[in-house]
Write a protein that holds these residues in place. Sequence first.
Motif: not given
Length: 220
Positions: A119-123
């Motif tokens: 989720a963090i990397a996707g954001w």
Amino acid sequence: MSDRGLFVVIEGGDRVGKSTQVRALAAALELSGVDHVITHEPGGTPVGNTLRDLLLDPESDLDDRCEALLYAADKAQHVSRVVLPALAAGQTVVSDRYVGSMLAYQGAGRRLNVDDLKAIAGWATGGLRPDLTVILDIEPARAVARARNLDRLELAGADFHARVRDAFLVQAADDPDRYLVLPALVSVRTTAAKIRTAVGTLLGRELAIPELHEPSQRHG
């Protein structure tokens, strides 16, 4: 393909020859007249280079979550300032490491929650995915044993690097259409030829064969 350029990532553990294969692919693209950008993570931007120094310094005392967030910050800057502009201009982007490394090193290696990291990397990256990820695979001890002046992650220990390797292979198994797994530290020419063929197929053209030097891959 759309008018967007091609995004290729070379992944794998430490000292497996990634930078050698990035250079080989860059030489093939250059000879073939393919407009391209070569870059790397962490780094690739002035901000990223500062973060890289901190992240890889053996003297840095970083909490695991802090480490992961710094890698995410590096990716946000890199994608915004380097990768997306090049892709928008129709260029082929070749990056030494990307999100796969964060999921392998901070997820499996540091044992952080992989779903949180995704989720963090996707954001941070706006959900940008490579068109092709090449994983150079080898038993970690064989690769790191070649190294001198180990950085902070290379010093993390055998169990850490075994988990990282397994995580890369799981990534490839989960999405085989976007991954190419090749044995590391074998013939530079043989590995380069397989990468060149895969990239040429995505570009819809045969890439020229550059002059390459054996016998070994020394960095990466």
